[in-house]
Enzyme design. Structure first.
Site, mmCIF file in Angstrom:
data_model
loop_
_atom_site.group_PDB
_atom_site.id
_atom_site.type_symbol
_atom_site.label_atom_id
_atom_site.label_comp_id
_atom_site.label_asym_id
_atom_site.label_seq_id
_atom_site.Cartn_x
_atom_site.Cartn_y
_atom_site.Cartn_z
ATOM 1 N N ASN A 153 0.799 -1.236 0.000
ATOM 2 C CA ASN A 153 0.000 0.000 0.000
ATOM 3 C C ASN A 153 0.826 1.278 0.000
ATOM 4 O O ASN A 153 0.445 2.262 -0.615
ATOM 5 C CB ASN A 153 -1.015 -0.019 1.150
ATOM 6 C CG ASN A 153 -0.394 -0.269 2.497
ATOM 7 O OD1 ASN A 153 0.753 -0.707 2.596
ATOM 8 N ND2 ASN A 153 -1.134 -0.008 3.544
ATOM 9 N N GLY A 229 1.805 -5.416 7.544
ATOM 10 C CA GLY A 229 0.830 -6.133 6.723
ATOM 11 C C GLY A 229 -0.337 -6.593 7.568
ATOM 12 O O GLY A 229 -0.717 -5.929 8.536
ATOM 13 N N SER A 230 -0.906 -7.746 7.225
ATOM 14 C CA SER A 230 -2.108 -8.227 7.894
ATOM 15 C C SER A 230 -1.778 -8.897 9.224
ATOM 16 O O SER A 230 -0.658 -9.373 9.429
ATOM 17 C CB SER A 230 -2.830 -9.230 6.988
ATOM 18 O OG SER A 230 -1.989 -10.336 6.740
ATOM 19 N N GLU A 232 -2.920 -11.720 10.221
ATOM 20 C CA GLU A 232 -2.706 -13.147 9.964
ATOM 21 C C GLU A 232 -1.248 -13.433 9.565
ATOM 22 O O GLU A 232 -0.593 -14.311 10.142
ATOM 23 C CB GLU A 232 -3.658 -13.544 8.840
ATOM 24 C CG GLU A 232 -3.812 -15.013 8.639
ATOM 25 C CD GLU A 232 -4.622 -15.298 7.375
ATOM 26 O OE1 GLU A 232 -5.134 -14.359 6.736
ATOM 27 O OE2 GLU A 232 -4.708 -16.493 7.035
ATOM 28 N N GLY A 234 1.258 -11.440 9.998
ATOM 29 C CA GLY A 234 2.108 -11.009 11.116
ATOM 30 C C GLY A 234 2.300 -12.124 12.135
ATOM 31 O O GLY A 234 3.407 -12.353 12.640
ATOM 32 N N GLU A 251 3.598 -4.103 12.433
ATOM 33 C CA GLU A 251 2.627 -3.027 12.226
ATOM 34 C C GLU A 251 1.500 -3.645 11.405
ATOM 35 O O GLU A 251 1.692 -3.952 10.234
ATOM 36 C CB GLU A 251 3.310 -1.868 11.512
ATOM 37 C CG GLU A 251 2.560 -0.573 11.674
ATOM 38 C CD GLU A 251 1.610 -0.342 10.538
ATOM 39 O OE1 GLU A 251 0.437 -0.778 10.651
ATOM 40 O OE2 GLU A 251 2.040 0.265 9.552
ATOM 41 N N CYS A 285 -3.085 1.622 6.510
ATOM 42 C CA CYS A 285 -3.191 0.992 7.828
ATOM 43 C C CYS A 285 -3.852 1.926 8.825
ATOM 44 O O CYS A 285 -4.617 1.496 9.680
ATOM 45 C CB CYS A 285 -1.816 0.567 8.320
ATOM 46 S SG CYS A 285 -0.554 1.826 8.085
ATOM 47 N N GLU A 463 7.686 2.396 14.888
ATOM 48 C CA GLU A 463 8.490 2.885 13.783
ATOM 49 C C GLU A 463 8.386 4.400 13.781
ATOM 50 O O GLU A 463 7.591 4.983 14.503
ATOM 51 C CB GLU A 463 7.956 2.302 12.483
ATOM 52 C CG GLU A 463 8.096 0.785 12.482
ATOM 53 C CD GLU A 463 8.290 0.238 11.116
ATOM 54 O OE1 GLU A 463 9.363 0.491 10.530
ATOM 55 O OE2 GLU A 463 7.384 -0.429 10.628
HETATM 56 P P1 NAP Z 1 0.082 -9.675 3.797
HETATM 57 O O1 NAP Z 1 -0.063 -11.078 3.393
HETATM 58 O O2 NAP Z 1 0.142 -9.366 5.236
HETATM 59 O O3 NAP Z 1 1.391 -9.081 3.060
HETATM 60 C C1 NAP Z 1 2.360 -8.216 3.630
HETATM 61 C C2 NAP Z 1 3.765 -8.663 3.253
HETATM 62 O O4 NAP Z 1 4.024 -9.958 3.827
HETATM 63 C C3 NAP Z 1 4.003 -8.832 1.760
HETATM 64 O O5 NAP Z 1 5.341 -8.516 1.424
HETATM 65 C C4 NAP Z 1 3.753 -10.315 1.575
HETATM 66 O O6 NAP Z 1 4.308 -10.839 0.397
HETATM 67 C C5 NAP Z 1 4.421 -10.871 2.795
HETATM 68 N N1 NAP Z 1 4.007 -12.224 3.150
HETATM 69 C C6 NAP Z 1 2.887 -12.899 2.798
HETATM 70 N N2 NAP Z 1 2.885 -14.144 3.309
HETATM 71 C C7 NAP Z 1 4.037 -14.266 4.019
HETATM 72 C C8 NAP Z 1 4.605 -15.317 4.789
HETATM 73 N N3 NAP Z 1 4.009 -16.513 4.929
HETATM 74 N N4 NAP Z 1 5.792 -15.085 5.397
HETATM 75 C C9 NAP Z 1 6.412 -13.899 5.288
HETATM 76 N N5 NAP Z 1 5.927 -12.881 4.538
HETATM 77 C C10 NAP Z 1 4.748 -13.052 3.933
HETATM 78 O O7 NAP Z 1 -1.067 -8.789 3.194
HETATM 79 P P2 NAP Z 1 -1.942 -9.007 1.860
HETATM 80 O O8 NAP Z 1 -2.317 -10.438 1.689
HETATM 81 O O9 NAP Z 1 -1.182 -8.391 0.752
HETATM 82 O O10 NAP Z 1 -3.225 -8.112 2.205
HETATM 83 C C11 NAP Z 1 -4.310 -8.651 2.951
HETATM 84 C C12 NAP Z 1 -4.860 -7.671 3.977
HETATM 85 O O11 NAP Z 1 -3.834 -7.282 4.880
HETATM 86 C C13 NAP Z 1 -5.345 -6.340 3.417
HETATM 87 O O12 NAP Z 1 -6.630 -6.417 2.906
HETATM 88 C C14 NAP Z 1 -5.258 -5.456 4.641
HETATM 89 O O13 NAP Z 1 -6.377 -5.611 5.460
HETATM 90 C C15 NAP Z 1 -4.036 -5.973 5.362
HETATM 91 N N6 NAP Z 1 -2.832 -5.138 5.063
HETATM 92 C C16 NAP Z 1 -2.437 -4.245 5.989
HETATM 93 C C17 NAP Z 1 -1.354 -3.420 5.712
HETATM 94 C C18 NAP Z 1 -0.884 -2.402 6.694
HETATM 95 O O14 NAP Z 1 -0.410 -1.360 6.290
HETATM 96 N N7 NAP Z 1 -0.933 -2.680 7.973
HETATM 97 C C19 NAP Z 1 -0.687 -3.512 4.498
HETATM 98 C C20 NAP Z 1 -1.101 -4.484 3.575
HETATM 99 C C21 NAP Z 1 -2.180 -5.286 3.875
HETATM 100 P P3 NAP Z 1 3.351 -10.927 -0.921
HETATM 101 O O15 NAP Z 1 3.090 -9.536 -1.319
HETATM 102 O O16 NAP Z 1 4.144 -11.666 -1.899
HETATM 103 O O17 NAP Z 1 2.105 -11.658 -0.494
#
Ligand code: NAP
Ligand code: MG
Length: 484
Positions: A153, A229-230, A232, A234, A251, A285, A463
Site C-alpha cells: 500500500n 501487513g495483515s 494473519e 504477522g 505493524e 493501515c 516505527e
Molecule cells: P500480507 O499477506 O500481510 O502481506 C504483507 C507482506 O508480507 C508482503 O510482502 C507479503 O508478500 C508478505 N508475506 C505474505 N505471506 C508471508 C509469509 N508466509 N511469510 C512472510 N511474509 C509473507 O497482506 P496481503 O495479503 O497483501 O493483504 C491482505 C490484507 O492485509 C489487506 O486487505 C489489509 O487488510 C491488510 N494489510 C495491511 C497493511 C498495513 O499497512 N498494515 C498492508 C497491507 C495489507 P506478498 O506480497 O508476496 O504476499
C-alpha cells in the site's frame, strides 16, 4: 507504459533468481502487465542474508564512521528528490494510487532518509552511577542483519522508513517488497548503488510472501524482522521468528475511529473524516475507517460527509483523481464482500457500495467511496479491517459511549478526536488504547518524527521518530572497576 523486466539486488549485483523463474507485476488501473521480476526463493534469501552478514562484519563497515553513514543517507534523500517524478510514476503504476499522493509518498521517503541521516552520529549511551570505584556505561550497538517485509500500500514510504533507521544505526538490510509493488524498492537499490555504501549492506530480494517472505522470517541468521501487513501474516512471521528467538516489530493495520463531538469545527472535521478514509482508496493501515459521531449532529454531519464523498473523482492514478483503483482483483473482492455482507445484515449504505466503471479501464478494479450507517458495532464490517474506501458510522450520546466504541475492536493504531473542549480531548486521549492520537487533526505533517505503532492486534514496537532506533540497536552495559 510498459516497463522492462527487472532484476533483484543482492550483494551489490543485479541478479536473476537461482531458479531463473520470474513473475509478472500488473497495473491496477487496467490489469495489464507492467514488467516481470525474479521469483526469489529460499536459496536467494539465503544468499542475501549471507551477503548482508559478510558486509556487516567486514572491516570496512565496522570502521565506517557514523557521520559517513549519515552522509550516504543524505545523498539518498537528495537522489530521491532528484528523481521524484520518475519514482512517483513507478509508485502509481504499481499501486494504482493518484500520482499526487505518490509524489507525497516519495517526498516522505526522502524525509525518512534525511531524518535518520541526521541521527546516525547521535546515538548515545548513558553513564550510570553504581558506586564509587565503578564506571558504568552503556553503548547502543547495531543488531546485525535486519529483515524488512514490506506491504503493497505504501511501498516506497515503508521501505524507506525502516531501512533508513536500520542503516543509520549500522545494520545490514535485506528487504522483501510485496509481490505486487516491487518497482520503487528496486529503484532505491539503484540509488544506493551510486553511493559509497559497501556492497551487501542494502539487498532487495523480490518474490512471493510464502516463499521469499517466509524464508526471510525463518532465517536463523537474521537479527531483527520489521513486518507491515495483515494480522494473519504477522502472526505467521512472528511464529517463525520465535523459533530463532529473533525479535520482531509488527505493524498490522487497524480500524481507526474519528470521534466527532457536536462542538467541533465541522468544516475541518468533515474534510479530514473524508480524507482519512479515501487516501489511497482506503488501503491505509491508519485509515479513518470508523466515524463515531455525537447523536445531536449525526444526521447533518453525515449528510455533509456523504455530499463530499459524492463529489470525489474516481479514475486511473496517472490522471490524479481523488480515488484510484483498488490494488488487485483479490483486494477488490474482499472489499466488495464486506459491503455486500453489511447490506445483508441490515446496515444502510448511504452512498457508494458498488464497483465504479471507468471508461477505457475495463479491467481496473475501482470501488465507489462508500458510507454505511446503522452498523451493528459487533458486526464483521464494524470490527475488521476492510482496506477500501468504506466508512462505517456509529452515533453516540455520551463521552463514555464514544470511548467504549473507540476501544471496542481488537485494533488500536490511530484515533482522531474532534472537539473544542480541551479537557475532554485530553481525558479521551488518556483512555484510548491506540498508538497515536490526533486532536483536531489527523496524520499531522506526515508523521516522520512521531513514534508510530499499535496497541492490541495493531502490533507492537514503534516505527518512525527516534523511537524506531530501539528496533535496530541493542544495549550493552559495561562496568569497569577503576581501582584495579
Ligand atoms: P500480507 O499477506 O500481510 O502481506 C504483507 C507482506 O508480507 C508482503 O510482502 C507479503 O508478500 C508478505 N508475506 C505474505 N505471506 C508471508 C509469509 N508466509 N511469510 C512472510 N511474509 C509473507 O497482506 P496481503 O495479503 O497483501 O493483504 C491482505 C490484507 O492485509 C489487506 O486487505 C489489509 O487488510 C491488510 N494489510 C495491511 C497493511 C498495513 O499497512 N498494515 C498492508 C497491507 C495489507 P506478498 O506480497 O508476496 O504476499
Ligand atoms: Mg499476499
Amino acid at each position: 507504459m510498459v516497463l522492462t523486466a527487472k532484476r533483484m539486488y543482492v550483494n551489490g549485483e543485479w541478479t536473476e533468481s537461482r531458479s531463473n523463474e520470474t513473475f509478472n507485476v500488473l497495473n491496477p488501473a487496467n490489469s495489464e502487465k507492467l514488467y516481470s521480476v525474479p521469483r526469489g526463493k529460499a536459496e536467494d534469501i539465503h544468499e542475501a542474508v549471507k551477503a548482508a552478514r559478510t558486509a556487516f562484519e567486514s572491516e570496512q563497515w565496522q570502521t565506517f564512521k557514523p557521520h559517513e553513514r549519515g552522509r550516504i543517507l543524505f545523498e539518498v534523500a537528495q537522489a530521491i528528490r532528484n528523481e521524484k517524478e520518475k519514482m512517483a510514476e513507478l509508485e502509481t503504476l504499481d499501486t494504482g494510487k493518484p500520482i499526487g499522493q505518490a509524489r507525497s509518498d516519495v517526498e516522505a521517503a526522502a524525509r525518512y532518509f534525511e531524518y535518520y541521516a541526521g541521527v546516525a552520529d547521535k546515538i548515545l549511551g548513558e553513564t550510570i552511577p553504581v558506586e564509587p570505584g565503578i564506571l558504568d556505561y552503556t553503548v547502543r550497538e547495531p543488531v546485525g542483519v535486519t529483515a524488512h517485509v514490506i506491504p503493497w500500500n505504501y511501498p516506497i514510504q515503508i521501505s524507506s522508513r525502516s531501512t533508513a533507521a536500520a542503516i543509520a544505526t549500522g545494520n545490514a538490510v535485506v528487504l522483501k517488497p510485496a509481490e505486487d509493488t516491487p518497482a520503487t524498492a528496486l529503484k532505491l537499490a539503484e540509488i544506493f548503488e551510486k553511493t559509497a555504501l559497501p556492497k551487501g549492506i542494502f539487498n532487495v530480494v523480490t518474490g512471493y510472501g510464502y516463499e521469499a517472505g517466509a524464508a526471510l522470517s525463518n532465517h536463523p541468521d537474521v537479527n531483527h524482522i520489521t513486518f507491515t501487513g495483515s494480522v494473519e501474516t504477522g502472526i505467521t512471521v512472528m511464529t517463525m521468528a520465535a523459533k530463532n528467538v529473533t525479535p520482531v516489530t509488527l505493524e498490522l493495520g487497524g480500524k481507526s475511529p474519528n470521534i466527532v463531538f457536536a462542538d467541533c469545527n465541522e468544516e475541518e472535521a468533515v474534510k479530514w473524516v473524508v480524507r482519512s478514509i479515501i487516501q489511497n482508496a482506503g488501503q491505509t493501515c491508519s485509515a479513518g475507517a470508523r466515524l463515531l459521531v455525537e447523536s445531536s449532529i449525526h444526521e447533518k454531519f453525515v449528510a455533509k460527509v456523504v455530499d463530499k464523498m459524492e463529489s470525489l473523482v474516481i479514475g486511473p492514478g496517472m490522471t490524479d483523481p481523488d480515488i484510484g483503483p483498488i490494488l488487485s482483483e483479490k483486494q477488490f473482492n474482499r472489499v466488495n464482500e464486506f459491503v455486500q455482507l453489511a447490506k445483508e445484515e441490515g446496515a444502510r449504505v448511504l452512498t457508494g457500495g458498488e464497483k465504479e466503471h471507468i471508461a477505457g479501464a475495463k479491467e481496473g478494479y475501482y470501488f465507489q467511496p462508500t458510507v454505511i450507517d446503522h452498523v451493528d458495532p459487533d458486526s464483521k464490517i464494524a470490527q475488521e479491517e476492510i482496506f477500501g474506501p468504506v466508512l462505517t458510522v456509529f452515533p453516540f450520546t455520551t463521552e463514555e459511549e464514544a470511548l467504549n466504541l473507540a476501544n471496542g475492536t481488537e485494533y488500536g493504531l490511530v484515533t482522531g478526536i474532534w472537539t473544542r473542549d480541551i479537557g475532554r480531548a485530553h481525558r479521551l486521549a488518556g483512555k484510548i488504547r491506540a498508538g497515536q492520537i490526533f486532536i483536531n487533526n489527523y496524520g499531522a505533517g506526515g508523521g516522520i518524527q512521531m513514534p508510530f505503532g499499535g496497541y492490541k492486534k495493531s502490533g507492537f514496537g514503534r516505527e518512525k521518530g527516534l523511537e524506531a532506533l530501539k528496533n535496530y540497536t541493542q544495549v550493552k552495559n559495561v562496568a569497569v572497576n577503576i581501582n584495579v
